[in-house]
Design an enzyme around this catalytic site. Structure first.
Site, mmCIF file in Angstrom:
data_model
loop_
_atom_site.group_PDB
_atom_site.id
_atom_site.type_symbol
_atom_site.label_atom_id
_atom_site.label_comp_id
_atom_site.label_asym_id
_atom_site.label_seq_id
_atom_site.Cartn_x
_atom_site.Cartn_y
_atom_site.Cartn_z
ATOM 1 N N ASP A 65 8.386 -2.673 -9.562
ATOM 2 C CA ASP A 65 8.178 -3.776 -8.611
ATOM 3 C C ASP A 65 7.026 -4.659 -9.083
ATOM 4 O OD1 ASP A 65 6.428 -1.587 -8.082
ATOM 5 O OD2 ASP A 65 5.948 -2.388 -6.110
ATOM 6 N N GLU A 103 4.847 0.444 -5.902
ATOM 7 C CA GLU A 103 3.449 0.666 -6.287
ATOM 8 C C GLU A 103 2.589 -0.450 -5.748
ATOM 9 O OE1 GLU A 103 -0.306 0.971 -8.276
ATOM 10 O OE2 GLU A 103 1.014 -0.745 -8.383
HETATM 11 ZN ZN LIG Z 1 0.704 -2.103 -11.566
#
Ligand SMILES: [Zn+2]
Length: 380
Positions: free
Chosen positions: A73, A132
């Site tokens: 992501d 994340e």
């Molecule tokens: Zn990162």
């Protein structure tokens, strides 16, 4: 052999703003299958923070088992890019696009490195989440649960976050500070400023408490960490009147702390100061992550020597910066972080030097081959 520049570009073309996948993990799966990896994928969580795409891939058997951890992501691009942030483009020596350095470039470099390493000894895994940059609740933690259910435990974990500062290879992270936010609410008794004996000023109590809280020396630092630090980040009263003692005052603070502390102990420590001056105060807290340290050892030496061979640099072992998913993974195995230059991460016109992608691929390949050769004598 997989080309890291081409793979990075194909990943940039996937608009994977947390928790969307944008096709990124399809690209990763297809690349990994083509070089002999078994790939497992699952979604975790639900709206608005999910569902989050997670991917675990593995190749080979036996030890040593080295896992690479990363994320597919990216943070939102923001307005003002020169080009389309999800249309990879090479201008000069740089490849532009959201995620180029944080961290599609490193994911691609690791896969490219694995494509050039013989398949017949040891185990290589990839732990890739799509959560994340977001709340990180349905990502790495869910992957760790998934691995625990199958008794999968790597011997060491390399996280590919962009740790380099000025030049590729100048910095390896061997730990990170923890972070805790706290919210203080002090009640008082409202009244007229001319009749203070009939009121109880919460500001006086709050300011006295904050004075002691901010002067409390948490520690002097350690060999690997700077001193823990507390910052007051907000004080709110919101009283528009000049002749009124207000009924409440509140404040917020953040502590970045080293491995001498646990988040809960720091909350207790602040509470102890607070109640001396404001016994009726309430204290809320949220621990974003505990501090962790992988003491310098086999893994950091392997990575440092691979960096030295490819760049000539002596990497600094650092614990600075914000938190990363290494805070979770370090509970499993020795964990270090090493990746691209972080100068443009999260910024407009994020870009990676093409030569850095190639050098990073060679560094990761060296880590993969030296991890094996080091292990061989003990196995015989
Ligand atoms: Zn990162």
């Amino acid at each position: 052999m997989i080309d890291p520049v081409d793979l990075t570009a194909r990943l940039i073309a996937c608009p994977s703003i947390t928790p969307a996948d944008g096709g990124a993990q399809d690209v990763i799966e297809q690349a990994l299958r083509s070089i002999g990896f078994e790939v497992h994928r699952f979604l975790h969580g639900s709206a608005p923070d999910g569902p989050v795409p997670n991917l675990f891939a593995t190749r080979g058997s036996g030890g040593p088992h080295l896992a690479f951890a990363g994320h597919s992501d990216v943070v939102p691009p923001g307005a003002g890019w020169t080009g389309n942030p999800f249309e990879p483009i090479i201008r000069g020596d740089l490849l532009y696009g959201r995620g180029a350095v944080d961290m599609k470039g490193a994911v691609a470099a690791f896969i490219a490195a694995a494509s050039g390493v013989p398949q017949d000894s040891g185990t290589i895994s990839l732990i890739i989440t799509g959560d994340e940059e977001g709340p990180a609740t349905h990502g790495t933690v869910a992957l760790m649960d998934w691995m625990a259910e199958r008794n999968i435990r790597p011997d060491m974990i390399l996280v590919g976050e962009p740790t380099s500062n000025k030049r590729l290879g100048d910095t390896i992270k061997i730990g990170r500070r923890g972070s805790v936010n706290m919210w203080i609410d002090v009640p008082g008794t409202q009244g007229h400023v001319a009749y203070p004996q009939l009121a109880d000023n919460p500001i006086t109590r709050l300011v006295s408490a904050l004075d002691v809280i901010t002067r409390d020396v948490l520690d002097e630092g350690t060999d690997w960490f700077q001193p823990s630090n507390l910052e007051v980040t907000d004080i709110t009263v919101g009283n528009p009147a000049t002749n009124v003692i207000p009924s409440a005052a509140s404040a917020r603070l953040n502590i970045r702390f080293n491995d001498r502390h646990r988040g809960d102990d720091l909350v207790d420590r602040v509470r102890a100061h607070l109640v001396r001056y404001a016994p009726a105060a309430t204290l809320g807290a949220k621990i974003s992550g505990e501090a962790f340290l992988t003491a310098p050892g086999q893994l950091s030496e392997l990575v440092a020597s691979a960096i030295h061979s490819e760049t000539g640099l002596e990497a600094e072992l650092s614990t600075s910066g914000g938190t990363s998913d290494a805070r979770f993974l370090s509970a499993l195995s020795p964990t270090v972080e090493f990746g691209l230059v972080n100068a443009t991460m999260h910024k407009l016109d994020e870009a990676v030097a093409i030569v850095d992608l190639q050098i990073l691929t060679r560094i990761y390949a060296r880590v993969l081959t030296s991890v094996r050769s080091e292990r061989k004598p003990t196995e015989q």
